[in-house]
Design a protein around this motif. Sequence first.
Motif, mmCIF file in Angstrom:
data_model
loop_
_atom_site.group_PDB
_atom_site.id
_atom_site.type_symbol
_atom_site.label_atom_id
_atom_site.label_comp_id
_atom_site.label_asym_id
_atom_site.label_seq_id
_atom_site.Cartn_x
_atom_site.Cartn_y
_atom_site.Cartn_z
ATOM 1 N N VAL A 1 0.841 -1.205 0.000
ATOM 2 C CA VAL A 1 0.000 0.000 0.000
ATOM 3 C C VAL A 1 0.872 1.249 0.000
ATOM 4 C CG1 VAL A 1 -1.787 1.307 1.210
ATOM 5 C CG2 VAL A 1 -1.815 -1.190 1.295
ATOM 6 N N ILE A 2 0.552 2.182 -0.898
ATOM 7 C CA ILE A 2 1.216 3.484 -0.929
ATOM 8 C C ILE A 2 0.157 4.544 -0.633
ATOM 9 C CG2 ILE A 2 2.508 5.153 -2.318
ATOM 10 C CD1 ILE A 2 3.315 2.720 -4.110
ATOM 11 N N VAL A 3 0.309 5.241 0.503
ATOM 12 C CA VAL A 3 -0.622 6.321 0.841
ATOM 13 C C VAL A 3 -0.067 7.603 0.227
ATOM 14 C CG1 VAL A 3 -1.768 7.598 2.688
ATOM 15 C CG2 VAL A 3 -1.259 5.153 2.989
ATOM 16 N N ALA A 4 -0.735 8.080 -0.816
ATOM 17 C CA ALA A 4 -0.224 9.208 -1.603
ATOM 18 C C ALA A 4 -0.749 10.559 -1.133
ATOM 19 C CB ALA A 4 -0.581 9.008 -3.082
ATOM 20 N N GLY A 5 -1.583 10.580 -0.107
ATOM 21 C CA GLY A 5 -2.156 11.837 0.369
ATOM 22 C C GLY A 5 -1.135 12.741 1.031
ATOM 23 N N LEU A 6 -1.308 14.043 0.855
ATOM 24 C CA LEU A 6 -0.425 15.026 1.480
ATOM 25 C C LEU A 6 -0.608 15.029 2.994
ATOM 26 C CD1 LEU A 6 -0.825 18.064 -0.968
ATOM 27 C CD2 LEU A 6 1.189 16.595 -0.706
ATOM 28 N N PRO A 7 0.358 15.583 3.734
ATOM 29 C CA PRO A 7 0.185 15.689 5.188
ATOM 30 C C PRO A 7 -1.069 16.478 5.526
ATOM 31 C CG PRO A 7 2.018 17.059 4.425
ATOM 32 C CD PRO A 7 1.631 16.175 3.288
ATOM 33 N N ALA B 1 -4.731 2.871 11.050
ATOM 34 C CA ALA B 1 -5.691 1.905 10.520
ATOM 35 C C ALA B 1 -4.977 0.738 9.843
ATOM 36 C CB ALA B 1 -6.638 2.592 9.538
ATOM 37 N N LEU B 2 -3.965 1.044 9.051
ATOM 38 C CA LEU B 2 -3.219 -0.007 8.355
ATOM 39 C C LEU B 2 -2.480 -0.909 9.352
ATOM 40 C CD1 LEU B 2 -1.808 2.045 5.338
ATOM 41 C CD2 LEU B 2 -3.553 0.251 5.240
ATOM 42 N N TYR C 1 -0.570 -4.425 8.773
ATOM 43 C CA TYR C 1 0.483 -3.988 7.859
ATOM 44 C C TYR C 1 1.665 -3.401 8.643
ATOM 45 C CZ TYR C 1 -2.884 -4.356 4.016
ATOM 46 O OH TYR C 1 -3.792 -4.820 3.099
ATOM 47 N N ASN C 2 2.864 -3.643 8.145
ATOM 48 C CA ASN C 2 4.066 -2.999 8.662
ATOM 49 C C ASN C 2 4.206 -1.658 7.944
ATOM 50 O OD1 ASN C 2 6.639 -2.309 9.589
ATOM 51 N ND2 ASN C 2 7.663 -3.564 8.049
ATOM 52 N N VAL C 3 3.980 -0.556 8.674
ATOM 53 C CA VAL C 3 3.867 0.769 8.056
ATOM 54 C C VAL C 3 5.090 1.628 8.364
ATOM 55 C CG1 VAL C 3 2.443 2.844 7.859
ATOM 56 C CG2 VAL C 3 1.359 0.633 8.338
ATOM 57 N N TYR C 4 5.612 2.276 7.330
ATOM 58 C CA TYR C 4 6.643 3.303 7.501
ATOM 59 C C TYR C 4 5.987 4.670 7.317
ATOM 60 C CZ TYR C 4 11.065 0.768 7.953
ATOM 61 O OH TYR C 4 12.124 0.019 8.418
ATOM 62 N N ASP C 5 5.815 5.384 8.421
ATOM 63 C CA ASP C 5 5.320 6.754 8.402
ATOM 64 C C ASP C 5 6.529 7.687 8.436
ATOM 65 O OD1 ASP C 5 3.761 9.151 8.926
ATOM 66 O OD2 ASP C 5 2.175 7.829 9.646
ATOM 67 N N GLU D 1 -15.285 0.496 6.030
ATOM 68 C CA GLU D 1 -15.881 -0.273 4.934
ATOM 69 C C GLU D 1 -15.226 -0.064 3.572
ATOM 70 O OE1 GLU D 1 -20.239 -1.338 2.969
ATOM 71 O OE2 GLU D 1 -20.118 -0.156 4.813
ATOM 72 N N PRO D 2 -15.119 1.173 3.068
ATOM 73 C CA PRO D 2 -14.486 1.334 1.750
ATOM 74 C C PRO D 2 -13.008 0.952 1.739
ATOM 75 C CG PRO D 2 -14.925 3.475 2.741
ATOM 76 C CD PRO D 2 -15.610 2.464 3.596
ATOM 77 N N LEU D 3 -12.316 1.194 2.846
ATOM 78 C CA LEU D 3 -10.897 0.859 2.929
ATOM 79 C C LEU D 3 -10.697 -0.654 2.882
ATOM 80 C CD1 LEU D 3 -7.912 1.638 3.397
ATOM 81 C CD2 LEU D 3 -8.391 1.571 5.868
ATOM 82 N N CYS D 4 -11.442 -1.380 3.706
ATOM 83 C CA CYS D 4 -11.281 -2.834 3.775
ATOM 84 C C CYS D 4 -11.758 -3.509 2.486
ATOM 85 C CB CYS D 4 -12.031 -3.387 4.985
ATOM 86 S SG CYS D 4 -11.302 -2.887 6.567
ATOM 87 N N LYS D 5 -12.778 -2.955 1.884
ATOM 88 C CA LYS D 5 -13.241 -3.497 0.603
ATOM 89 C C LYS D 5 -12.155 -3.340 -0.459
ATOM 90 C CE LYS D 5 -16.936 -3.063 -2.839
ATOM 91 N NZ LYS D 5 -18.162 -2.313 -3.222
ATOM 92 N N PHE D 6 -11.502 -2.185 -0.480
ATOM 93 C CA PHE D 6 -10.437 -1.905 -1.442
ATOM 94 C C PHE D 6 -9.236 -2.817 -1.212
ATOM 95 C CE2 PHE D 6 -6.612 0.735 -2.487
ATOM 96 C CZ PHE D 6 -6.773 0.763 -3.866
ATOM 97 N N LEU D 7 -8.896 -3.039 0.053
ATOM 98 C CA LEU D 7 -7.733 -3.866 0.391
ATOM 99 C C LEU D 7 -8.069 -5.358 0.440
ATOM 100 C CD1 LEU D 7 -6.131 -1.680 3.221
ATOM 101 C CD2 LEU D 7 -5.439 -1.807 0.819
#
Length: 255
Positions: free
Chosen positions: A3-9, A19-20, A25-29, A187-193
Amino acid sequence: MKVIVAGLPKTGTKSMSAALKKLGYNVYDFLENLYYLENEWEKIFKNKYDKGLFQKMYDNVDAVADLPACHFWEEIHRDFPDAKIILTVRDSEDVWLKSLMHHIEKLDNHVLARIIQVFEIMQGRMAGLMLTLSYKVILGIDRTVLGKKTTMNELLLKMKYRAHNAHVIQNAQPNNLLVFNCKEGWEPLCKFLEVPIPDDAFPHANIRASLVDTAPHHPLAIKYQHEVLGSLAKGLLKCSILVILILFIANLLFW
């Protein structure tokens, strides 16, 4: 990389990271990028980028979010073409701008953060300048380390927000992109993933820039601060020993 979160800060990236993580998920923030990938980001910002660098950086990482990675979402996706892209957004550009300006104001007034940055510069560390460079390169916000309050052009910032979002929507494959407002919940997030919906409520993190106050207490931030202050203490000790040695030699020569 999944997963790539492309949203700006200030588009809910901290909530998305939380959430991830809840989804396993192992997330790098930002903090993980700052601490673990300092040298790699230095190469990127100094125009020494090598093909495949992102693949090496995120080989064992499931998801990435926030600065500076959100700006390089397309380059990261080229190295991980199977990764899904999430564009986090706010209700409007005005809501986003208000949140961003409040966040920058809190950063400007955070004395400890400014002191640590000065020490980092003295030691030639890149990590402490990542936030400053990211804001300058990505949003055109020129943050100074000492004293001066950050000046922000509201019109240009809104244009940056529009341009970034439009670029992501235009260039990401529609079936591989989720435009997501954290208010929409699981709901939309989990459906997408394609993962089950957790029983817990959707997390909401960094409300009103609360992270500016809590981030220094994050284990990685504490570890990094100790490294910086430890290096500074060693440097001061060496300087003191050198001064004493010079004075001792001068005393032998002239007396």
